[in-house]
Design a protein around this motif. Structure first.
Motif, PDB file in Angstrom:
ATOM      1  N   CYS A 104       0.769  -1.171  -0.016  1.00 40.06           N
ATOM      2  CA  CYS A 104      -0.044  -0.012   0.155  1.00 40.06           C
ATOM      3  C   CYS A 104       0.785   1.335  -0.105  1.00 40.06           C
ATOM      4  O   CYS A 104       0.713   2.147  -0.737  1.00 40.06           O
ATOM      5  N   HIS A 112      -3.723  -3.517  -7.682  1.00 40.84           N
ATOM      6  CA  HIS A 112      -3.611  -3.398  -6.089  1.00 40.84           C
ATOM      7  C   HIS A 112      -4.823  -3.081  -5.435  1.00 40.84           C
ATOM      8  O   HIS A 112      -5.129  -3.715  -4.514  1.00 40.84           O
ATOM      9  N   CYS A 141      -6.669  -5.482  -2.693  1.00 34.82           N
ATOM     10  CA  CYS A 141      -6.574  -4.976  -1.309  1.00 34.82           C
ATOM     11  C   CYS A 141      -7.817  -4.131  -0.707  1.00 34.82           C
ATOM     12  O   CYS A 141      -7.736  -3.075  -1.071  1.00 34.82           O
ATOM     13  N   CYS A 158      -7.260  -0.545   0.854  1.00 32.47           N
ATOM     14  CA  CYS A 158      -7.030   0.515   0.020  1.00 32.47           C
ATOM     15  C   CYS A 158      -8.577   0.877  -0.454  1.00 32.47           C
ATOM     16  O   CYS A 158      -8.708   2.138  -0.731  1.00 32.47           O
TER      17      CYS A 158
HETATM   18 ZN   LIG Z   1      -3.591  -1.366  -0.320  1.00 37.97          ZN
END
Ligand SMILES: [Zn+2]
Length: 86
Positions: free
Chosen positions: A5, A31, A35, A38
């Motif tokens: 991150c 990502h 994730c 995030c």
């Molecule tokens: Zn992340």
């Protein structure tokens, strides 16, 4: 915040400074998909991706850039993780 991150965050910051590289845009997008942290973290990320997609060749307007950066800082700045800790 995970190390990934953090890297992502740095990349996004680079974007906001300069042009949007399509490749890197996709990395960030990936990502984001992987994730949830995030994803939850902030819309700014998604908006950045959005801009990426729509205007890979254009500069981000100053106004937008400022807002995104502030958001990102809010978001990531609050969750400082010791770097290099395992
Ligand atoms: Zn992340």
């Amino acid at each position: 915040m995970k190390e990934d991150c953090q890297k992502n965050f740095e990349k996004i910051n680079e974007y906001l400074d300069g042009e949007l590289a399509h490749d890197e845009c996709r990395q960030i997008e990936q990502h984001l998909n992987d994730c949830p942290e995030c994803q939850k973290c902030c819309d700014a990320l998604k908006k950045t991706i959005d801009i990426c997609r729509k205007s890979a060749q254009d500069r981000i307007p100053d106004d937008m850039r400022k807002r995104l950066r502030a958001k990102l800082r809010d978001c990531f700045g609050d969750r400082k993780t010791p770097v290099g800790q395992k």
